[in-house]
Design a protein around this motif. Structure first.
Motif, PDB file in Angstrom:
ATOM      1  N   ILE A  81       0.847  -1.201   0.000  1.00 15.97           N
ATOM      2  CA  ILE A  81       0.000   0.000   0.000  1.00 15.97           C
ATOM      3  C   ILE A  81       0.880   1.247   0.000  1.00 15.97           C
ATOM      4  O   ILE A  81       0.617   2.199  -0.738  1.00 15.97           O
ATOM      5  N   ALA A  82       1.946   1.232   0.805  1.00 18.54           N
ATOM      6  CA  ALA A  82       2.845   2.385   0.881  1.00 18.54           C
ATOM      7  C   ALA A  82       3.521   2.633  -0.468  1.00 18.54           C
ATOM      8  O   ALA A  82       3.706   3.779  -0.880  1.00 18.54           O
ATOM      9  N   ARG A  83       3.874   1.557  -1.189  1.00 19.84           N
ATOM     10  CA  ARG A  83       4.479   1.715  -2.521  1.00 19.84           C
ATOM     11  C   ARG A  83       3.484   2.379  -3.484  1.00 19.84           C
ATOM     12  O   ARG A  83       3.858   3.230  -4.280  1.00 19.84           O
ATOM     13  N   GLU A  84       2.219   1.954  -3.390  1.00 19.75           N
ATOM     14  CA  GLU A  84       1.190   2.546  -4.261  1.00 19.75           C
ATOM     15  C   GLU A  84       1.026   4.035  -3.949  1.00 19.75           C
ATOM     16  O   GLU A  84       0.920   4.863  -4.860  1.00 19.75           O
ATOM     17  N   VAL A  85       1.009   4.366  -2.656  1.00 18.27           N
ATOM     18  CA  VAL A  85       0.887   5.763  -2.248  1.00 18.27           C
ATOM     19  C   VAL A  85       2.090   6.547  -2.762  1.00 18.27           C
ATOM     20  O   VAL A  85       1.950   7.622  -3.358  1.00 18.27           O
ATOM     21  N   ALA A  86       3.289   6.013  -2.541  1.00 20.06           N
ATOM     22  CA  ALA A  86       4.527   6.703  -2.934  1.00 20.06           C
ATOM     23  C   ALA A  86       4.578   6.932  -4.439  1.00 20.06           C
ATOM     24  O   ALA A  86       5.072   7.964  -4.896  1.00 20.06           O
ATOM     25  N   ALA A  87       4.043   5.995  -5.215  1.00 24.49           N
ATOM     26  CA  ALA A  87       4.067   6.130  -6.678  1.00 24.49           C
ATOM     27  C   ALA A  87       3.257   7.346  -7.128  1.00 24.49           C
ATOM     28  O   ALA A  87       3.572   7.957  -8.147  1.00 24.49           O
ATOM     29  N   GLY A  88       2.243   7.713  -6.360  1.00 29.13           N
ATOM     30  CA  GLY A  88       1.410   8.850  -6.732  1.00 29.13           C
ATOM     31  C   GLY A  88       1.873  10.181  -6.151  1.00 29.13           C
ATOM     32  O   GLY A  88       1.234  11.205  -6.357  1.00 29.13           O
ATOM     33  N   LEU A  89       2.988  10.169  -5.430  1.00 29.87           N
ATOM     34  CA  LEU A  89       3.464  11.400  -4.788  1.00 29.87           C
ATOM     35  C   LEU A  89       4.535  12.074  -5.629  1.00 29.87           C
ATOM     36  O   LEU A  89       5.372  11.412  -6.228  1.00 29.87           O
ATOM     37  N   HIS A  90       4.496  13.398  -5.635  1.00 29.26           N
ATOM     38  CA  HIS A  90       5.551  14.157  -6.312  1.00 29.26           C
ATOM     39  C   HIS A  90       6.832  14.089  -5.501  1.00 29.26           C
ATOM     40  O   HIS A  90       7.918  14.024  -6.049  1.00 29.26           O
ATOM     41  N   ARG A  91       6.672  14.131  -4.177  1.00 27.46           N
ATOM     42  CA  ARG A  91       7.831  14.104  -3.291  1.00 27.46           C
ATOM     43  C   ARG A  91       7.501  13.217  -2.104  1.00 27.46           C
ATOM     44  O   ARG A  91       6.478  13.396  -1.453  1.00 27.46           O
ATOM     45  N   LEU A  92       8.368  12.263  -1.856  1.00 25.20           N
ATOM     46  CA  LEU A  92       8.133  11.324  -0.765  1.00 25.20           C
ATOM     47  C   LEU A  92       8.622  11.927   0.547  1.00 25.20           C
ATOM     48  O   LEU A  92       9.813  12.132   0.742  1.00 25.20           O
TER      49      LEU A  92
END
Length: 127
Positions: A81-92
């Motif tokens: 889930i965290a990978r999916e969220v991170a993929a949609g972020l401009h900046r982690l």
């Protein structure tokens, strides 16, 4: 709020007696409000500074080899889930990741969030 009611009543009485001009009273209370806002801002900044120090001290204590407290490794579901969220972020960063996880109904402690964030950052640098 009783103090505010007394203040307003005192202002009304002074206005009625012609003791002060309305502009003077407005200026006086506007200055007081600005001072209170500054004080509130400083107190909020002090609280954030204390939290930052606490997190830094906590981080330092978890890095000591003699410290036996360990944070469990994040399970694969959380990482997925965290990978999916991170993929949609401009900046982690911590807040963006936390918000994205919460949007998906996942709540994690600060410590576990830190572990997940480190893992994601390590993965992104290895690619």
């Amino acid at each position: 709020m009783p103090g505010h009611a007394r203040t307003l009543d005192a202002v009304w009485q002074r206005l009625r007696s012609g003791e002060h001009a309305l502009d003077d009273l407005v200026l006086l209370y506007a200055t007081e409000v600005v001072d209170l806002e500054r004080q509130e801002q400083s107190e909020a900044e002090a609280v954030w500074d204390l939290l930052d120090v606490r997190l830094l001290l906590d981080r330092a204590s978890t890095q000591r080899p003699s410290d036996h407290r360990t944070v469990p490794a994040p399970d694969e579901d959380l990482l997925t889930i965290a990978r999916e969220v991170a993929a949609g972020l401009h900046r982690l960063n911590r807040e963006a990741l936390r918000r994205g996880l919460r949007d998906r109904g996942v709540h994690v402690s600060n410590r576990r969030l830190g572990v997940v964030l480190q893992r994601l950052r390590a993965e992104s640098t290895s690619h």
